[in-house]
Design a protein around this motif. Structure first.
Motif, short mmCIF file in Angstrom:
data_model
loop_
_atom_site.label_atom_id
_atom_site.label_comp_id
_atom_site.label_asym_id
_atom_site.label_seq_id
_atom_site.Cartn_x
_atom_site.Cartn_y
_atom_site.Cartn_z
N GLY A 195 48.28 35.76 47.01
CA GLY A 195 48.02 35.12 45.72
C GLY A 195 46.57 35.19 45.32
O GLY A 195 45.71 35.60 46.10
N ASP A 196 46.33 34.78 44.08
CA ASP A 196 44.99 34.86 43.48
C ASP A 196 44.45 33.43 43.33
O ASP A 196 45.15 32.56 42.80
CB ASP A 196 45.13 35.54 42.10
N LEU A 197 43.23 33.21 43.75
CA LEU A 197 42.63 31.88 43.67
C LEU A 197 42.58 31.31 42.25
O LEU A 197 42.44 30.11 42.06
CB LEU A 197 41.20 31.93 44.23
N ARG A 198 42.70 32.20 41.27
CA ARG A 198 42.68 31.73 39.88
C ARG A 198 43.88 30.85 39.56
O ARG A 198 43.85 30.03 38.66
CB ARG A 198 42.81 32.94 38.93
N ALA A 240 41.92 29.66 52.11
CA ALA A 240 42.05 30.35 50.83
C ALA A 240 41.08 31.54 50.79
O ALA A 240 39.87 31.35 50.90
CB ALA A 240 41.73 29.37 49.70
N GLY A 241 41.63 32.74 50.63
CA GLY A 241 40.79 33.95 50.78
C GLY A 241 40.53 34.15 52.26
O GLY A 241 39.40 34.35 52.69
N CYS A 242 41.63 34.09 53.02
CA CYS A 242 41.55 34.05 54.50
C CYS A 242 41.10 35.35 55.11
O CYS A 242 40.67 35.39 56.27
CB CYS A 242 42.92 33.69 55.07
N MET A 256 35.10 40.86 32.98
CA MET A 256 34.53 41.50 34.17
C MET A 256 35.45 41.38 35.38
O MET A 256 35.41 42.17 36.31
CB MET A 256 33.21 40.80 34.53
N TYR A 257 36.28 40.29 35.40
CA TYR A 257 37.14 40.05 36.56
C TYR A 257 38.27 41.08 36.60
O TYR A 257 38.92 41.33 35.59
CB TYR A 257 37.73 38.64 36.48
N ASN A 258 38.47 41.66 37.78
CA ASN A 258 39.50 42.68 37.91
C ASN A 258 40.22 42.47 39.25
O ASN A 258 39.75 42.91 40.30
CB ASN A 258 38.84 44.06 37.83
N CYS A 311 37.45 27.80 51.88
CA CYS A 311 37.33 29.04 51.13
C CYS A 311 36.01 29.69 51.57
O CYS A 311 34.98 29.56 50.91
CB CYS A 311 37.36 28.76 49.62
N TYR A 312 36.08 30.36 52.71
CA TYR A 312 34.89 30.89 53.39
C TYR A 312 34.73 32.39 53.19
O TYR A 312 35.72 33.11 52.99
CB TYR A 312 35.05 30.63 54.89
N GLY A 313 33.50 32.85 53.31
CA GLY A 313 33.24 34.29 53.35
C GLY A 313 33.18 34.92 51.97
O GLY A 313 33.44 36.11 51.83
N LEU A 345 46.14 32.31 52.55
CA LEU A 345 46.32 32.88 51.21
C LEU A 345 45.24 33.93 50.97
O LEU A 345 44.07 33.71 51.27
CB LEU A 345 46.21 31.77 50.16
N ASP A 346 45.67 35.08 50.45
CA ASP A 346 44.69 36.12 50.10
C ASP A 346 45.27 37.04 49.04
O ASP A 346 46.49 37.20 48.94
CB ASP A 346 44.30 36.94 51.35
N ILE A 347 44.36 37.65 48.28
CA ILE A 347 44.80 38.58 47.23
C ILE A 347 45.17 39.94 47.81
O ILE A 347 45.89 40.72 47.18
CB ILE A 347 43.68 38.70 46.16
N GLU A 399 36.29 42.66 61.88
CA GLU A 399 35.12 42.87 62.74
C GLU A 399 33.85 42.20 62.20
O GLU A 399 32.93 41.89 62.95
CB GLU A 399 34.86 44.39 62.90
N ARG A 400 33.83 41.95 60.91
CA ARG A 400 32.60 41.53 60.21
C ARG A 400 31.83 40.41 60.90
O ARG A 400 30.60 40.47 60.98
CB ARG A 400 32.98 41.10 58.78
N LEU A 401 32.51 39.41 61.42
CA LEU A 401 31.77 38.25 61.95
C LEU A 401 31.46 38.34 63.44
O LEU A 401 30.97 37.39 64.03
CB LEU A 401 32.57 36.97 61.66
C1 LIG Z 1 34.71 38.69 52.96
S1 LIG Z 1 36.38 38.23 53.04
C2 LIG Z 1 36.33 36.65 53.85
C3 LIG Z 1 37.54 36.38 54.69
C4 LIG Z 1 37.54 35.08 55.47
N1 LIG Z 1 37.61 33.92 54.62
C5 LIG Z 1 36.33 35.00 56.36
O1 LIG Z 1 35.38 34.26 56.02
O2 LIG Z 1 36.31 35.67 57.40
C6 LIG Z 1 36.77 37.78 51.36
C7 LIG Z 1 38.27 37.66 51.15
O3 LIG Z 1 38.50 37.04 49.89
C8 LIG Z 1 39.64 37.64 49.32
N2 LIG Z 1 39.61 37.42 47.87
C9 LIG Z 1 38.70 37.88 46.97
N3 LIG Z 1 39.04 37.48 45.74
C10 LIG Z 1 40.17 36.76 45.84
C11 LIG Z 1 41.01 36.10 44.88
N4 LIG Z 1 40.75 36.12 43.58
N5 LIG Z 1 42.10 35.44 45.34
C12 LIG Z 1 42.40 35.42 46.67
N6 LIG Z 1 41.64 36.05 47.61
C13 LIG Z 1 40.55 36.71 47.19
C14 LIG Z 1 39.53 39.10 49.72
O4 LIG Z 1 40.75 39.79 49.60
C15 LIG Z 1 39.00 38.99 51.15
O5 LIG Z 1 40.04 39.01 52.08
#
Ligand SMILES: C[S@@+](CC[C@H](N)C(=O)[O-])C[C@H]1O[C@@H](n2cnc3c(N)ncnc32)[C@H](O)[C@@H]1O
Length: 285
Positions: free
Chosen positions: A102-105, A52-54, A1-3, A120-122, A73-75, A20-22
């Motif tokens: 990069g990928d959190l995996r 992580a996933g910034c 399922m992961y893509n 690792c927020y959001g 770090l972000d994908i 803008e989300r927050l």
């Molecule tokens: C909703 S945003 C949250 C961004 C930030 N952490 C915040 O809270 O404002 C989710 C982020 O996670 C990243 N993300 C999702 N899957 C990821 C992965 N496998 N590895 C790295 N980043 C990932 C997305 O690209 C996106 O930028």
């Protein structure tokens, strides 16, 4: 399922909406406030932090402002680009140690035990699907023994509840078509597959016990859980009205602070917060 490509494409296209989300509504500002409250004791002068996933860097900026050095770090390359611009606009580039696509995996580009705090927020972990355990292990691996890992994910119950707080929404049609919306599948397995009406890639929604067990099993101690928003969860319209009055706004923020880490409240929030300390003996003992 992961893509992985579907996720990076989604966030590349999402662009500035992620920045803008927050800060779009009072409700979003409560979310930001509680995420910061949960984090504030673990950042500051002399700390080395991984975001992580910034995304667009909302939290990276606060981390850098606190005096910490932050690695982003972000994908999504596009999200990293926006984050760099935002840090530059805030004169904080000198507090950044790197921008990693990069990928959190697989965080093998980072050595073991190097960060005091890993954030690792959001909800990045929601997208990891069957790789979520591996990703949590990676976040813990790069954390120093005694350091802190902080996570926020979309909550299974909070997300269902939040549908009830949406304006201009056909509640009856949503709850009247549980199969079409995979409501029971999400409740039973946590998994929401790709859906023709949902733009996000597939996600796994968490509940408190599951997240707590995953963090403990992976090597965290003293795990604390929270719900964000808590008291105001799903009450978007009320939050908007309350923010217009300074005293009412302060009162609701104080109530949120007092309530959000109560165990019985944690599953209620749209976001489920969790933090824990890395055991000195390292991964899984
Ligand atoms: C909703 S945003 C949250 C961004 C930030 N952490 C915040 O809270 O404002 C989710 C982020 O996670 C990243 N993300 C999702 N899957 C990821 C992965 N496998 N590895 C790295 N980043 C990932 C997305 O690209 C996106 O930028």
């Amino acid at each position: 399922m992961y893509n992985a490509k579907a996720i990076s494409d989604f966030y590349d296209k999402y662009g500035m909406r992620e920045w803008e989300r927050l800060n779009l509504t009072a409700y979003d500002r409560i979310n930001f406030y509680l995420h910061m409250h949960f984090l504030q004791d673990f950042i500051g002068e002399g700390k080395n932090v991984l975001d992580a996933g910034c995304g667009a860097g909302r939290f990276s900026i606060e981390i850098a402002k606190s005096g910490s050095n932050v690695t982003l770090l972000d994908i999504s390359k596009e999200q990293l680009k926006i984050a760099k611009i935002k840090l530059e606009e805030n004169n904080l580039l000198s507090k950044t140690d790197g921008f990693i696509n990069g990928d959190l995996r697989d965080l093998s580009m980072l050595e073991d035990n190097i960060f005091d705090t890993v954030v690792c927020y959001g909800a990045p972990l929601n997208y990891l699907m069957e790789n979520r355990e591996k990703a949590v292990e990676e976040l813990i691996r790069v954390t120093k023994p005694g350091g802190t890992v902080l996570i926020s994910v979309n909550s299974k119950w909070g997300v269902i509840r939040s549908q009830l707080g949406r304006e201009d929404f056909d509640y009856t049609s949503f709850f009247g078509k549980p199969d079409y919306w995979y409501i029971n599948e999400v409740v039973d397995s946590g998994d929401l597959p790709q859906h023709e009406m949902v733009s996000h890639p597939p996600r796994h929604f968490f509940e408190t016990e599951e997240l707590e067990n995953l963090l403990i099993k992976s090597g965290l101690n003293n795990v604390i859980l929270g719900g964000s928003p808590c008291i105001t969860s799903a009450f978007r319209k009320a939050a908007e009205a309350i923010e217009k009055n300074e005293t009412a706004w302060r009162t609701i923020l104080d109530l949120e602070e007092k309530a959000y880490c109560k165990r019985t409240m944690a599953d209620n929030g749209e976001f489920l917060l969790a933090r824990g300390t890395k055991l000195n003996r390292g991964l899984k003992g």
